[in-house]
Write a protein that holds these residues in place. Structure first.
Motif, PDB file in Angstrom:
ATOM      1  N   GLU A 120      57.649 -14.396  61.867  1.00 28.90           N
ATOM      2  CA  GLU A 120      56.530 -13.620  62.391  1.00 28.90           C
ATOM      3  C   GLU A 120      56.079 -12.567  61.381  1.00 28.90           C
ATOM      4  O   GLU A 120      54.873 -12.360  61.160  1.00 28.90           O
ATOM      5  CB  GLU A 120      56.910 -12.950  63.708  1.00 28.90           C
ATOM      6  CG  GLU A 120      55.761 -12.179  64.339  1.00 28.90           C
ATOM      7  CD  GLU A 120      56.110 -11.590  65.695  1.00 28.90           C
ATOM      8  OE1 GLU A 120      55.204 -11.087  66.370  1.00 28.90           O
ATOM      9  OE2 GLU A 120      57.308 -11.646  66.084  1.00 28.90           O
ATOM     10  N   LEU A 173      54.179 -14.298  58.507  1.00 29.32           N
ATOM     11  CA  LEU A 173      52.814 -14.690  58.861  1.00 29.32           C
ATOM     12  C   LEU A 173      51.899 -13.467  58.920  1.00 29.32           C
ATOM     13  O   LEU A 173      50.729 -13.539  58.524  1.00 29.32           O
ATOM     14  CB  LEU A 173      52.811 -15.438  60.199  1.00 29.32           C
ATOM     15  CG  LEU A 173      53.521 -16.797  60.182  1.00 29.32           C
ATOM     16  CD1 LEU A 173      53.421 -17.459  61.559  1.00 29.32           C
ATOM     17  CD2 LEU A 173      52.938 -17.712  59.115  1.00 29.32           C
ATOM     18  N   VAL A 227      54.132 -21.273  63.359  1.00 26.12           N
ATOM     19  CA  VAL A 227      53.550 -20.593  64.516  1.00 26.12           C
ATOM     20  C   VAL A 227      54.318 -20.964  65.781  1.00 26.12           C
ATOM     21  O   VAL A 227      54.610 -20.113  66.631  1.00 26.12           O
ATOM     22  CB  VAL A 227      52.060 -20.964  64.663  1.00 26.12           C
ATOM     23  CG1 VAL A 227      51.462 -20.297  65.891  1.00 26.12           C
ATOM     24  CG2 VAL A 227      51.281 -20.551  63.420  1.00 26.12           C
ATOM     25  N   GLU A 228      54.680 -22.229  65.906  1.00 31.03           N
ATOM     26  CA  GLU A 228      55.437 -22.684  67.068  1.00 31.03           C
ATOM     27  C   GLU A 228      56.798 -22.003  67.139  1.00 31.03           C
ATOM     28  O   GLU A 228      57.286 -21.644  68.221  1.00 31.03           O
ATOM     29  CB  GLU A 228      55.603 -24.205  67.002  1.00 31.03           C
ATOM     30  CG  GLU A 228      56.225 -24.820  68.254  1.00 31.03           C
ATOM     31  CD  GLU A 228      56.328 -26.329  68.174  1.00 31.03           C
ATOM     32  OE1 GLU A 228      56.897 -26.922  69.095  1.00 31.03           O
ATOM     33  OE2 GLU A 228      55.855 -26.910  67.174  1.00 31.03           O
TER      34      GLU A 228
END
Length: 385
Positions: free
Chosen positions: A45, A48, A92-93
């Protein structure tokens, strides 16, 4: 990796990744390459967030570190360039699920989808064969070409996501601590640094980016013929919100307590919701330390760092913590006791007044970023005359 870049040496290591000095294979240009291992969803996280923030800033400001490209490591020696605006869906998943999604898991989902599709087709054929023999049937056209299977019926093998590699511009002057403390004080250089940082944060806030971890360690320096060019870097804790609305920055509130102790604003220390004005407080701590050459030594560390503080006996208390405990605390600018001789001249009355505004316990009393650069120039000019 060697087909794209050559790694020369490790130049930095933090809690989340390792930074190498490298060169572009085709041009020989020197770059910094940051490896971020995708080992858990919390780290992913942060990665990103850093990627999104750096893509938003692109190469649009001289005082913000530039991102050249991003690569996805899919195997021990295999890299896949990411197209601008794209991120690996499995990363993202992983963030959304709270667990790292492996290739086997993705393959299992694809197999399940294929099985479901096969069952559906079998059911369709069964229903078709159950029709009454007297039901009129369309004659088969043997010359008719069979349609090609649709792309979604042949899902590609999912890529592994071992690490993200961020390729950035290289800064040869080290971080701000190393650069400023490695030589004698220079007022002109200090003034240039604080002006550049004002410009950088105004640019970030105009894009709706709150850095949330501004400190000298996260400011890099490029040496040029005209003097140092500082670059705000490390956007792992940054948050993006909407940009300016009718000339006003949106007042998005954050709740996560994050940052570095000696630069955190009082509202962050107190666990309150806070806005981008927390960045302004961090700048105030940095500016005070730069202009007066104030340093501290953290427990277990060997290198002094730039940072202002409050003395409580033998202990140093971060300004934000002290102001959270006592919002009426009177800060003494210039500071009477400094730890890094030789000492520069103390800031003048106009600059001292501006520093007090930056370090106000009330976030709304701090100047917004879009006004800070003009106020800084005015204060420096007034004190010079």
């Amino acid at each position: 990796m060697e087909e794209l870049y050559t790694l020369e040496r490790e130049v930095g290591r933090g809690s989340y990744g390792v930074v190498f000095e490298g060169h572009m294979a085709k041009t020989g240009q020197r770059v910094a390459i940051k490896r971020l291992p995708c080992s858990n969803p919390e780290c992913i996280e942060l990665y990103l967030q850093e990627l999104w923030a750096m893509r938003a800033t692109a190469k649009n400001h001289v005082n913000v570190i530039a991102l050249h490209s991003c690569l996805l490591q899919t195997g021990p020696r295999s890299l896949k360039p990411l197209k601008p605006g794209k991120v690996p869906p499995r990363l993202v998943e992983s963030v959304l699920k709270g667990s790292v999604v492996r290739a086997a898991q993705s393959q299992e989902r694809n197999d399940t989808q294929r099985r479901s599709s096969s069952v559906s087709r079998l059911q369709d054929r069964t229903k078709s064969s159950a029709f009454d023999s007297t039901t009129p049937q369309r004659p088969q056209n043997k010359a008719r070409k069979r349609p090609a299977p649709r792309e979604e019926e042949q899902p590609p093998t999912p890529l592994r996501c071992l690490a993200l590699w961020l390729v950035m511009e290289y800064c040869d002057g080290g971080d701000l601590n190393q650069y400023l403390l490695s030589g004698p004080p220079d007022c002109q250089r200090n003034h240039s640094v604080v002006r550049q940082l004002c410009s950088a944060v105004a640019f970030l806030h105009s894009l709706g980016i709150t850095h949330r971890d501004l400190k000298p360690d996260n400011v890099l320096v490029c040496i040029s013929q005209r003097g140092p060019v500082v670059k705000v870097a490390d956007f792992g804790l940054s948050k993006m919100s909407e940009g300016p609305v009718d000339g006003e920055l949106t007042r998005q509130h954050f709740s996560s307590t994050c940052g570095s102790d000696f630069y955190m604003a009082p509202e962050v220390w107190g666990g309150l919701t806070y806005t981008a004005q927390a960045d302004i407080f961090s700048l105030g701590v940095m500016f005070w330390a730069i202009l007066e050459r104030i340093t501290f030594l953290e427990e277990g560390a060997t290198q002094e760092q730039l940072g202002a503080y409050v003395c409580r006996g033998r202990w140093l208390m971060p300004l934000g913590e002290a102001l959270w405990e006592n919002a009426d605390l009177q800060l003494c600018i210039p500071m009477k006791f400094k730890r890094a001789p030789p000492l520069p001249p103390p800031p003048g009355p106009a600059m001292s007044s501006l520093l007090l505004d930056l370090l106000a316990s009330n976030p709304d009393a701090r100047p917004p970023a879009d006004q800070l650069e003009a106020r800084m120039s005015s204060a420096l000019k007034e004190d010079t005359h």
